[in-house]
Design a protein around this motif. Sequence first.
Motif, PDB file in Angstrom:
ATOM      1  N   ALA A  45       0.845  -1.193   0.000  1.00 19.05           N
ATOM      2  CA  ALA A  45       0.000   0.000   0.000  1.00 19.05           C
ATOM      3  C   ALA A  45       0.882   1.245   0.000  1.00 19.05           C
ATOM      4  O   ALA A  45       2.031   1.199   0.455  1.00 19.05           O
ATOM      5  CB  ALA A  45      -0.893  -0.010   1.241  1.00 19.05           C
ATOM      6  N   PRO A  46       0.351   2.361  -0.502  1.00 16.09           N
ATOM      7  CA  PRO A  46       1.093   3.617  -0.374  1.00 16.09           C
ATOM      8  C   PRO A  46       1.377   3.908   1.099  1.00 16.09           C
ATOM      9  O   PRO A  46       0.619   3.486   1.971  1.00 16.09           O
ATOM     10  CB  PRO A  46       0.135   4.670  -0.940  1.00 16.09           C
ATOM     11  CG  PRO A  46      -0.854   3.906  -1.755  1.00 16.09           C
ATOM     12  CD  PRO A  46      -0.950   2.538  -1.147  1.00 16.09           C
ATOM     13  N   HIS A  47       2.452   4.603   1.378  1.00 22.14           N
ATOM     14  CA  HIS A  47       2.817   4.998   2.747  1.00 22.14           C
ATOM     15  C   HIS A  47       3.134   3.803   3.638  1.00 22.14           C
ATOM     16  O   HIS A  47       2.922   3.858   4.842  1.00 22.14           O
ATOM     17  CB  HIS A  47       1.723   5.848   3.388  1.00 22.14           C
ATOM     18  CG  HIS A  47       1.299   7.022   2.554  1.00 22.14           C
ATOM     19  ND1 HIS A  47       2.131   8.079   2.300  1.00 22.14           N
ATOM     20  CD2 HIS A  47       0.143   7.282   1.899  1.00 22.14           C
ATOM     21  CE1 HIS A  47       1.502   8.947   1.541  1.00 22.14           C
ATOM     22  NE2 HIS A  47       0.301   8.483   1.278  1.00 22.14           N
ATOM     23  N   THR A  48       3.619   2.722   3.058  1.00 21.94           N
ATOM     24  CA  THR A  48       4.082   1.604   3.876  1.00 21.94           C
ATOM     25  C   THR A  48       5.448   1.970   4.449  1.00 21.94           C
ATOM     26  O   THR A  48       6.355   2.348   3.708  1.00 21.94           O
ATOM     27  CB  THR A  48       4.180   0.320   3.035  1.00 21.94           C
ATOM     28  OG1 THR A  48       2.863  -0.045   2.606  1.00 21.94           O
ATOM     29  CG2 THR A  48       4.762  -0.831   3.857  1.00 21.94           C
ATOM     30  N   HIS A  49       5.589   1.880   5.780  1.00 19.81           N
ATOM     31  CA  HIS A  49       6.811   2.366   6.418  1.00 19.81           C
ATOM     32  C   HIS A  49       7.618   1.301   7.142  1.00 19.81           C
ATOM     33  O   HIS A  49       8.828   1.453   7.303  1.00 19.81           O
ATOM     34  CB  HIS A  49       6.483   3.512   7.373  1.00 19.81           C
ATOM     35  CG  HIS A  49       6.007   4.732   6.658  1.00 19.81           C
ATOM     36  ND1 HIS A  49       6.806   5.454   5.800  1.00 19.81           N
ATOM     37  CD2 HIS A  49       4.790   5.329   6.614  1.00 19.81           C
ATOM     38  CE1 HIS A  49       6.115   6.459   5.291  1.00 19.81           C
ATOM     39  NE2 HIS A  49       4.892   6.409   5.760  1.00 19.81           N
ATOM     40  N   VAL A  50       6.945   0.251   7.614  1.00 21.09           N
ATOM     41  CA  VAL A  50       7.678  -0.831   8.273  1.00 21.09           C
ATOM     42  C   VAL A  50       7.089  -2.161   7.817  1.00 21.09           C
ATOM     43  O   VAL A  50       5.861  -2.312   7.750  1.00 21.09           O
ATOM     44  CB  VAL A  50       7.595  -0.734   9.817  1.00 21.09           C
ATOM     45  CG1 VAL A  50       8.444  -1.834  10.462  1.00 21.09           C
ATOM     46  CG2 VAL A  50       8.060   0.640  10.305  1.00 21.09           C
ATOM     47  N   VAL A  51       7.969  -3.092   7.470  1.00 16.39           N
ATOM     48  CA  VAL A  51       7.517  -4.409   7.020  1.00 16.39           C
ATOM     49  C   VAL A  51       8.308  -5.488   7.757  1.00 16.39           C
ATOM     50  O   VAL A  51       9.547  -5.467   7.769  1.00 16.39           O
ATOM     51  CB  VAL A  51       7.707  -4.575   5.496  1.00 16.39           C
ATOM     52  CG1 VAL A  51       7.354  -6.008   5.073  1.00 16.39           C
ATOM     53  CG2 VAL A  51       6.848  -3.572   4.733  1.00 16.39           C
ATOM     54  N   PHE A  52       7.578  -6.441   8.362  1.00 16.55           N
ATOM     55  CA  PHE A  52       8.184  -7.608   8.991  1.00 16.55           C
ATOM     56  C   PHE A  52       7.949  -8.803   8.068  1.00 16.55           C
ATOM     57  O   PHE A  52       6.805  -9.170   7.817  1.00 16.55           O
ATOM     58  CB  PHE A  52       7.554  -7.890  10.351  1.00 16.55           C
ATOM     59  CG  PHE A  52       7.731  -6.780  11.355  1.00 16.55           C
ATOM     60  CD1 PHE A  52       8.772  -6.811  12.275  1.00 16.55           C
ATOM     61  CD2 PHE A  52       6.853  -5.699  11.385  1.00 16.55           C
ATOM     62  CE1 PHE A  52       8.941  -5.788  13.200  1.00 16.55           C
ATOM     63  CE2 PHE A  52       7.015  -4.672  12.306  1.00 16.55           C
ATOM     64  CZ  PHE A  52       8.062  -4.715  13.218  1.00 16.55           C
ATOM     65  N   THR A  53       9.037  -9.366   7.583  1.00 23.31           N
ATOM     66  CA  THR A  53       8.906 -10.568   6.760  1.00 23.31           C
ATOM     67  C   THR A  53       8.736 -11.776   7.673  1.00 23.31           C
ATOM     68  O   THR A  53       9.513 -11.966   8.618  1.00 23.31           O
ATOM     69  CB  THR A  53      10.159 -10.750   5.888  1.00 23.31           C
ATOM     70  OG1 THR A  53      10.345  -9.559   5.122  1.00 23.31           O
ATOM     71  CG2 THR A  53      10.001 -11.948   4.956  1.00 23.31           C
ATOM     72  N   LEU A  54       7.721 -12.598   7.394  1.00 23.47           N
ATOM     73  CA  LEU A  54       7.408 -13.756   8.232  1.00 23.47           C
ATOM     74  C   LEU A  54       7.763 -15.036   7.507  1.00 23.47           C
ATOM     75  O   LEU A  54       7.772 -15.077   6.270  1.00 23.47           O
ATOM     76  CB  LEU A  54       5.908 -13.757   8.568  1.00 23.47           C
ATOM     77  CG  LEU A  54       5.362 -12.467   9.174  1.00 23.47           C
ATOM     78  CD1 LEU A  54       3.844 -12.488   9.188  1.00 23.47           C
ATOM     79  CD2 LEU A  54       5.915 -12.258  10.572  1.00 23.47           C
ATOM     80  N   ASP A  55       8.045 -16.069   8.294  1.00 22.86           N
ATOM     81  CA  ASP A  55       8.266 -17.355   7.648  1.00 22.86           C
ATOM     82  C   ASP A  55       6.961 -17.814   6.988  1.00 22.86           C
ATOM     83  O   ASP A  55       5.874 -17.446   7.421  1.00 22.86           O
ATOM     84  CB  ASP A  55       8.766 -18.400   8.657  1.00 22.86           C
ATOM     85  CG  ASP A  55       7.758 -18.649   9.775  1.00 22.86           C
ATOM     86  OD1 ASP A  55       6.748 -17.933   9.845  1.00 22.86           O
ATOM     87  OD2 ASP A  55       8.000 -19.563  10.583  1.00 22.86           O
ATOM     88  N   GLY A  56       7.067 -18.550   5.927  1.00 24.17           N
ATOM     89  CA  GLY A  56       5.871 -18.984   5.228  1.00 24.17           C
ATOM     90  C   GLY A  56       5.410 -18.013   4.161  1.00 24.17           C
ATOM     91  O   GLY A  56       4.405 -18.243   3.497  1.00 24.17           O
ATOM     92  N   GLY A  57       6.115 -16.889   4.003  1.00 22.25           N
ATOM     93  CA  GLY A  57       5.870 -16.042   2.834  1.00 22.25           C
ATOM     94  C   GLY A  57       5.062 -14.788   3.059  1.00 22.25           C
ATOM     95  O   GLY A  57       4.935 -13.964   2.156  1.00 22.25           O
ATOM     96  N   GLY A  58       4.505 -14.592   4.244  1.00 23.02           N
ATOM     97  CA  GLY A  58       3.698 -13.398   4.455  1.00 23.02           C
ATOM     98  C   GLY A  58       4.517 -12.223   4.972  1.00 23.02           C
ATOM     99  O   GLY A  58       5.696 -12.374   5.350  1.00 23.02           O
TER     100      GLY A  58
END
Length: 274
Positions: free
Chosen positions: A94-107
């Motif tokens: 989404a626009p304005h995405t500022h923090v992303v945690f990559t999870l096991d299993g692909g999400g």
Amino acid sequence: MPELPEVETIARGLAPVLRGRRVEAVWGSGLPLHLNRPVDLRALRAVAVGRTIRRVHRRGKYLLIEVEEAGAGIVVHLGMTGRLRVQPAEAPRAPHTHVVFTLDGGGELRFADARRFGWVAAGTPLAALAVLAALGPDPLSDLDAPRLRDLLAASRAPVKAFLLDQRRVAGLGNIYVAEALFRARIHPATPARRAASRAPALLDAIRAVLEGGIARRGTTLRDYVDADGNSGDNARALLVYGRQGGPCRRCGALIRRRVDGGRATFFCPKCQRR
DNA sequence: AAAACACCCTGCCTGC
DNA sequence: TGCAGGCAGGGTGTTT
């Protein structure tokens, strides 16, 4: 606007998806969030990467994501326009995405916030974060009428400002304060200490509006969506907030809007006398 | 010490 | 049609 019911709804939506997932990486947009403060990615990574999420819950308006390490975790405040979603890594951000945690299993757990009033931080342990330590009692679990009466009696602030102060009671914002004061028939400008005698009715009203908000999955005026991207249904249940000029559902008088401390205040002049 | 207020930010809406 | 200005209100830092 994410207040207690909205954060509770998000926590309930995220918990079954996040529990047991391992965090593999943390990404940041580089833009500062609340008060122009940078996101401390190093601290987030130190707490989260390689660890498994054990619990997702809420304290006031703060969303807490605990990892396996004792008491450690991530705290998220949604500010005004913050959104928290778990989405497939391949789905566009989404626009304005500022923090992303990559999870096991692909999400990916993604924090997006157009106005950047929200923030994300690490706590080791979470309880050590000053902002959490300073919070008042949670009205759904930690507050009873005698305690609320004592808190009210000790304050010289108007009861509306009192209820908005998270150090007094945690979780209420402008919408649910307006609704609670209407249900308790207390004028927003009433000095808190003069409302102390009505603490039982006020606590009942606070709980009723919060539980109603949770049951309807939050109030969506414009921005709020839950962890699945769905709007809440509580806006149609509002009795005073945003209804200036409309008839009071109880007595028919016209709902008024005024500004206190730079914030819109909604009330019924007949049901809520000073 | 507590209360009041300014400020951060973007998107939407209104009025010219 | 375009653009300026107002408004939304979380929390915090500063002033009163």
